[in-house]
Motif scaffolding. Sequence first.
Motif, mmCIF file in Angstrom:
data_model
loop_
_atom_site.group_PDB
_atom_site.id
_atom_site.type_symbol
_atom_site.label_atom_id
_atom_site.label_comp_id
_atom_site.label_asym_id
_atom_site.label_seq_id
_atom_site.Cartn_x
_atom_site.Cartn_y
_atom_site.Cartn_z
ATOM 1 N N PRO A 1 32.090 -41.131 -61.845
ATOM 2 C CA PRO A 1 33.056 -42.150 -62.257
ATOM 3 C C PRO A 1 34.154 -42.352 -61.200
ATOM 4 C CG PRO A 1 33.433 -40.112 -63.460
ATOM 5 C CD PRO A 1 32.191 -39.921 -62.642
ATOM 6 N N VAL A 2 34.250 -41.421 -60.238
ATOM 7 C CA VAL A 2 35.248 -41.503 -59.174
ATOM 8 C C VAL A 2 34.613 -42.225 -57.991
ATOM 9 C CG1 VAL A 2 36.706 -40.140 -57.633
ATOM 10 C CG2 VAL A 2 36.231 -39.319 -59.941
ATOM 11 N N PRO A 3 35.303 -43.203 -57.400
ATOM 12 C CA PRO A 3 34.726 -43.916 -56.257
ATOM 13 C C PRO A 3 34.475 -42.982 -55.066
ATOM 14 C CG PRO A 3 36.958 -44.712 -56.748
ATOM 15 C CD PRO A 3 36.627 -43.663 -57.748
ATOM 16 N N THR A 4 33.423 -43.272 -54.330
ATOM 17 C CA THR A 4 33.061 -42.484 -53.151
ATOM 18 C C THR A 4 33.866 -42.977 -51.954
ATOM 19 O OG1 THR A 4 30.836 -42.327 -54.047
ATOM 20 C CG2 THR A 4 31.106 -41.732 -51.766
ATOM 21 N N THR A 5 34.408 -42.032 -51.182
ATOM 22 C CA THR A 5 35.202 -42.404 -50.013
ATOM 23 C C THR A 5 34.300 -42.691 -48.826
ATOM 24 O OG1 THR A 5 35.425 -40.148 -49.194
ATOM 25 C CG2 THR A 5 37.065 -40.889 -50.804
ATOM 26 N N ASP A 6 34.824 -43.386 -47.835
ATOM 27 C CA ASP A 6 34.067 -43.680 -46.622
ATOM 28 C C ASP A 6 33.673 -42.384 -45.907
ATOM 29 O OD1 ASP A 6 34.181 -46.395 -47.040
ATOM 30 O OD2 ASP A 6 35.970 -46.687 -45.783
ATOM 31 N N ARG A 7 34.560 -41.398 -45.915
ATOM 32 C CA ARG A 7 34.284 -40.115 -45.256
ATOM 33 C C ARG A 7 33.112 -39.411 -45.933
ATOM 34 N NH1 ARG A 7 33.575 -37.227 -41.029
ATOM 35 N NH2 ARG A 7 34.200 -35.072 -41.212
ATOM 36 N N GLU A 8 33.056 -39.459 -47.264
ATOM 37 C CA GLU A 8 31.943 -38.837 -47.983
ATOM 38 C C GLU A 8 30.623 -39.522 -47.648
ATOM 39 O OE1 GLU A 8 34.074 -37.185 -52.040
ATOM 40 O OE2 GLU A 8 33.583 -39.325 -51.913
ATOM 41 N N LEU A 9 30.647 -40.847 -47.560
ATOM 42 C CA LEU A 9 29.437 -41.587 -47.189
ATOM 43 C C LEU A 9 29.000 -41.242 -45.772
ATOM 44 C CD1 LEU A 9 30.166 -45.093 -48.751
ATOM 45 C CD2 LEU A 9 28.520 -43.378 -49.533
ATOM 46 N N GLU A 10 29.983 -41.119 -44.870
ATOM 47 C CA GLU A 10 29.700 -40.743 -43.478
ATOM 48 C C GLU A 10 29.010 -39.378 -43.416
ATOM 49 O OE1 GLU A 10 32.793 -40.324 -40.266
ATOM 50 O OE2 GLU A 10 33.305 -42.312 -41.067
ATOM 51 N N LEU A 11 29.573 -38.413 -44.155
ATOM 52 C CA LEU A 11 29.007 -37.063 -44.166
ATOM 53 C C LEU A 11 27.612 -37.051 -44.796
ATOM 54 C CD1 LEU A 11 32.159 -34.984 -45.131
ATOM 55 C CD2 LEU A 11 30.994 -35.035 -42.915
ATOM 56 N N ALA A 12 27.411 -37.841 -45.837
ATOM 57 C CA ALA A 12 26.099 -37.921 -46.473
ATOM 58 C C ALA A 12 25.064 -38.500 -45.507
ATOM 59 C CB ALA A 12 26.171 -38.760 -47.742
ATOM 60 N N GLU A 13 25.441 -39.547 -44.797
ATOM 61 C CA GLU A 13 24.529 -40.136 -43.815
ATOM 62 C C GLU A 13 24.202 -39.151 -42.700
ATOM 63 O OE1 GLU A 13 26.245 -43.792 -42.465
ATOM 64 O OE2 GLU A 13 26.017 -44.754 -44.427
ATOM 65 N N MET A 14 25.221 -38.388 -42.258
ATOM 66 C CA MET A 14 25.008 -37.389 -41.217
ATOM 67 C C MET A 14 24.029 -36.303 -41.712
ATOM 68 S SD MET A 14 27.794 -34.985 -39.204
ATOM 69 C CE MET A 14 29.031 -36.229 -39.405
ATOM 70 N N LEU A 15 24.209 -35.859 -42.928
ATOM 71 C CA LEU A 15 23.328 -34.839 -43.497
ATOM 72 C C LEU A 15 21.895 -35.354 -43.591
ATOM 73 C CD1 LEU A 15 22.886 -32.112 -44.906
ATOM 74 C CD2 LEU A 15 23.482 -33.242 -47.049
ATOM 75 N N ILE A 16 21.736 -36.565 -44.076
ATOM 76 C CA ILE A 16 20.401 -37.137 -44.208
ATOM 77 C C ILE A 16 19.756 -37.304 -42.839
ATOM 78 C CG2 ILE A 16 19.142 -39.219 -44.881
ATOM 79 C CD1 ILE A 16 21.156 -39.423 -47.235
ATOM 80 N N SER A 17 20.530 -37.750 -41.843
ATOM 81 C CA SER A 17 19.960 -37.934 -40.505
ATOM 82 C C SER A 17 19.535 -36.597 -39.902
ATOM 83 C CB SER A 17 20.946 -38.651 -39.590
ATOM 84 O OG SER A 17 22.039 -37.819 -39.286
ATOM 85 N N GLU A 18 20.247 -35.521 -40.221
ATOM 86 C CA GLU A 18 19.885 -34.198 -39.713
ATOM 87 C C GLU A 18 18.634 -33.658 -40.402
ATOM 88 O OE1 GLU A 18 21.220 -32.415 -37.185
ATOM 89 O OE2 GLU A 18 22.478 -34.156 -36.792
ATOM 90 N N MET A 19 18.346 -34.150 -41.589
ATOM 91 C CA MET A 19 17.217 -33.657 -42.361
ATOM 92 C C MET A 19 15.951 -34.462 -42.116
ATOM 93 S SD MET A 19 19.050 -32.688 -45.951
ATOM 94 C CE MET A 19 17.520 -32.120 -46.673
ATOM 95 N N ILE A 20 15.982 -35.383 -41.172
ATOM 96 C CA ILE A 20 14.786 -36.172 -40.880
ATOM 97 C C ILE A 20 13.678 -35.213 -40.456
ATOM 98 C CG2 ILE A 20 13.786 -37.794 -39.222
ATOM 99 C CD1 ILE A 20 16.362 -39.364 -39.366
ATOM 100 N N GLY A 21 12.513 -35.453 -40.963
ATOM 101 C CA GLY A 21 11.386 -34.568 -40.688
ATOM 102 C C GLY A 21 11.109 -33.630 -41.843
ATOM 103 N N VAL A 22 12.023 -33.546 -42.792
ATOM 104 C CA VAL A 22 11.799 -32.738 -43.984
ATOM 105 C C VAL A 22 11.282 -33.658 -45.071
ATOM 106 C CG1 VAL A 22 12.886 -31.313 -45.745
ATOM 107 C CG2 VAL A 22 13.639 -31.132 -43.382
ATOM 108 N N GLU A 23 10.049 -33.434 -45.466
ATOM 109 C CA GLU A 23 9.445 -34.230 -46.526
ATOM 110 C C GLU A 23 9.581 -33.483 -47.845
ATOM 111 O OE1 GLU A 23 8.307 -37.259 -46.120
ATOM 112 O OE2 GLU A 23 8.710 -37.193 -43.975
#
Length: 97
Positions: free
Chosen positions: A20-42
Amino acid sequence: MCHTLRWPRELRDPGDLTSPVPTTDRELELAEMLISEMIGVEVEDLHDEYAAALEVFVGTLAAGGHALPPPELAPLEDLMAALEASVQRARQTQNAT
């Protein structure tokens, strides 16, 4: 450590898990960074080996099989003695310098 066992038929749809709390730009940035680091994990390649072994074990017992005795455990270490020895070594090293 607490481990709860769940059989696939026990899992339920969690429903809407959005915050219910809006997501901050920093949180989205960190999430994208985490996902990009996990590329190759199926996700499909990941599996719970403990749950699979437990299911085989339960199936063996249910079919009338016998459980193997647990492996012999190594003797427990006295943590207080190890801590005291570590403190003594640190003091000797400190006094030597």
